[in-house]
Design an enzyme around this catalytic site. Structure first.
Site, PDB file in Angstrom:
ATOM      1  N   ASP A 144       0.853  -1.194   0.000  1.00 46.22           N
ATOM      2  CA  ASP A 144       0.000   0.000   0.000  1.00 46.22           C
ATOM      3  C   ASP A 144       0.886   1.240   0.000  1.00 46.22           C
ATOM      4  OD1 ASP A 144      -1.832   2.033   0.495  1.00 46.22           O
ATOM      5  OD2 ASP A 144      -2.055   1.517   2.624  1.00 46.22           O
ATOM      6  N   GLU A 189      -8.037 -20.153 -16.243  1.00 42.79           N
ATOM      7  CA  GLU A 189      -8.480 -20.806 -15.013  1.00 42.79           C
ATOM      8  C   GLU A 189      -9.491 -21.872 -15.424  1.00 42.79           C
ATOM      9  OE1 GLU A 189     -10.660 -19.676 -10.774  1.00 42.79           O
ATOM     10  OE2 GLU A 189     -11.246 -18.647 -12.610  1.00 42.79           O
ATOM     11  N   ASP A 221     -10.093 -15.418 -16.225  1.00 43.19           N
ATOM     12  CA  ASP A 221     -10.932 -15.860 -15.119  1.00 43.19           C
ATOM     13  C   ASP A 221     -12.072 -16.727 -15.646  1.00 43.19           C
ATOM     14  OD1 ASP A 221     -11.693 -15.549 -12.256  1.00 43.19           O
ATOM     15  OD2 ASP A 221     -13.458 -14.569 -13.093  1.00 43.19           O
ATOM     16  N   ASP A 261      -1.891  -1.238  -3.874  1.00 37.80           N
ATOM     17  CA  ASP A 261      -2.122  -0.485  -5.104  1.00 37.80           C
ATOM     18  C   ASP A 261      -0.951  -0.655  -6.070  1.00 37.80           C
ATOM     19  OD1 ASP A 261      -0.130   1.377  -4.082  1.00 37.80           O
ATOM     20  OD2 ASP A 261      -1.728   2.234  -2.846  1.00 37.80           O
TER      21      ASP A 261
END
Length: 523
Positions: free
Chosen positions: A31, A269, A207, A39
């Protein structure tokens, strides 16, 4: 991508053929602005660590504009960065600096569904039943849900709007499924692919790569599947939600786009049953790589691990096999193997097995520190599975705790605030990067040494393995072409090691024997 150093390989072929990928769960890595959420600038600040670790490529989880109902897998704009993670300029800086260090960058792609805050879905809700806008999703009319499908996150897979239409969501209600029979859907994904490829990304992780296509008739699921719960491996014979034939046309479209950008790739995936079903996804005109989760599902038992390896190699066929032990959706392997010191010993051994195999390897951030899945208090749980299951399934948050970098107490250098998006355990001080970096016996050092040897030693050449005879509860295999021998002992007693010079061991040998819960490399 100009100027990106060539990733060393042991044989002529594409860069991903032997690559070590490192999954960054963006919310939990580093972070930079003190809001308690990881981030893009945080990742950039830790590129030196990733270079030191020796990884070849990153996989970044979604950082796109999102209301975060599923922590970014509900995408409202697939061609922009959510402000919580940064902006497009920060993304470009991350890619450029990663490339300067010889690290490639791959990013998540979510083609099965959008957020309910996506402009398309907002238009569909406004447009009303029977409209062209609703044809981009799976809307159906009727007094009852169109079929008995359930959501992977629990509960029904259909939600009714006030106007009476039902819409399909295989995950959360905030994630409506796209209708891939609508040509606008494919055209929009192509636009997204080119947007990021033109910015220099090196590939995509797709995904739910087995899920986009749906049978037009929407047949019911076998009731036995519903009774057993969603599970993770889906058998198309009784579960029509996944692994439909039309999904392969989508992957061929994606491959055509990628073929126009040299040295780019896609990994899917793929949660499917049957090696033959898996093999269809990695045909020459479809995915370059496919996540085969056999090792994730295998117990710490030599026979079970060998069966998983043999099945994975068989399913990959002439394509590159892909190995992984953990990710953000599953229980970390330290915990799966028994937790505590036992779990860490076994996890170290399995990491050596994984790195010894031919093909590409995916590591998950924090596994190199020996992190376990954490039992969080109920007040901290955020995963939609927790809510959708009526608080009967705790979900995946325990495997997503932020990475501990330094110091003796939370947030361990992850952030400047202790109020991190998920709480960090008080007992993690010995597991930080700082605590392990100079310790030759640490799990981090084992990963660093293992990755370095794998990338530089000629014994890791070749794409095939052969098995040795071994005592009960053990196995040994040799890399054909290079000669590396990897032995694993899952039995309760020490065993003799095969002849050869020891390159690396997950635990020290005792009187020339391999201890229980350990692995060794020899040449």
């Amino acid at each position: 991508m100009a100027g990106l150093p060539t990733v060393p390989t042991h044989a002529d072929g594409p860069w991903w053929q032997n690559a070590v990928f490192y999954q960054v769960y963006v919310r939990s890595f580093a972070d930079s602005d003190g809001d308690g959420v990881g981030d893009l600038d945080g990742i950039r600040s830790r590129l030196g660590y990733l270079e030191l670790l020796g990884v070849d490529a990153l996989w970044l989880t979604p950082f796109y504009t999102s209301p975060m109902a599923d922590h970014g897998y509900d995408v409202a704009d697939p061609r922009d960065v959510d402000p919580v993670f940064g902006d497009l300029q920060k993304f470009d800086l991350l890619v450029a600096e990663a490339h300067e260090r010889g690290i490639r960058v791959t990013i998540d792609l979510v083609p099965n569904h959008t957020s309910d805050q996506h402009p398309w879905f907002a238009e569909a809700v406004r447009a009303g039943p029977g409209s062209p806008e609703r044809d981009r999703y799976w809307f159906r009319q009727g007094a009852y849900p169109p079929n008995n499908w359930t959501s992977i996150f629990g509960g029904p897979a259909w939600t009714q709007l006030p106007d009476g239409d039902w819409y399909l969501h295989l995950f959360a209600p905030e994630q409506p499924d796209l209708n891939w029979a609508n040509p606008e859907v494919a055209a929009d994904l192509e636009r997204t692919l080119r947007f990021w490829l033109d910015r220099g990304v090196d590939g995509f992780r797709i995904d739910v790569a087995h899920g986009m296509a749906k049978p037009e008739s929407l047949p019911d699921m076998d009731p036995s599947v519903i009774a057993q719960g969603s599970g993770i491996l889906h058998d198309n014979a009784v579960d029509p939600r996944f692994d439909n034939e039309g999904v392969h046309e989508i992957h061929r479209m994606i491959r055509k786009v990628l073929d126009g950008y040299p040295d780019t790739m896609a990994v899917g995936e793929i949660w499917v049953k049957g090696d033959d079903r898996f093999a269809r996804y990695v045909r020459p005109d479809e995915l370059h790589l496919g996540f085969n989760f056999r090792l994730v599902g295998a117990d710490f038992d030599a026979d079970a691990v060998r069966t998983a390896i043999e099945g994975s190699l068989r399913a990959a066929g002439d394509s590159t096999p892909t190995w992984t032990l953990s990710n953000h959706d599953v229980v970390r392997h330290v915990t799966r193997y028994g937790d505590g010191e036992l779990g860490v010993r076994r996890a170290r051994a399995m990491t050596m097995v994984e790195l010894a195999l031919p093909g590409s390897v995916y590591l998950y951030n924090g596994e190199e520190l020996g992190l376990a899945t954490v039992e969080l208090p109920e007040w901290a749980l955020q995963d939609p599975i927790w809510k959708r299951s009526g608080h009967t399934q705790r979900g995946r948050d325990g495997s997503r705790i932020p990475v501990p970098w330094e110091g003796s107490e939370p947030p361990y250098g992850f952030s400047t605030t202790a109020d991190t998006w998920l709480p960090m355990p008080l007992e993690w001080a010995p597991l930080t990067v700082e605590a392990q970096l100079e310790d030759e016996d640490s799990t981090l050092s084992l990963y660093r040494h293992g990755i370095e040897i794998r990338k530089t030693h000629p014994a890791f050449a070749g794409t095939e393995i052969e098995w040795y005879g071994a005592p009960a509860g053990c196995f040994a295999f040799r890399r054909k072409g290079g000669g590396l021998i990897c032995a694993l002992n899952t039995s309760p007693a020490p065993v003799p090691v095969p002849p050869g010079e020891v390159l690396l061991a997950s635990l020290p040998l005792v009187d020339g024997q391999l201890p229980p819960d350990a692995a060794v490399w020899l040449v």
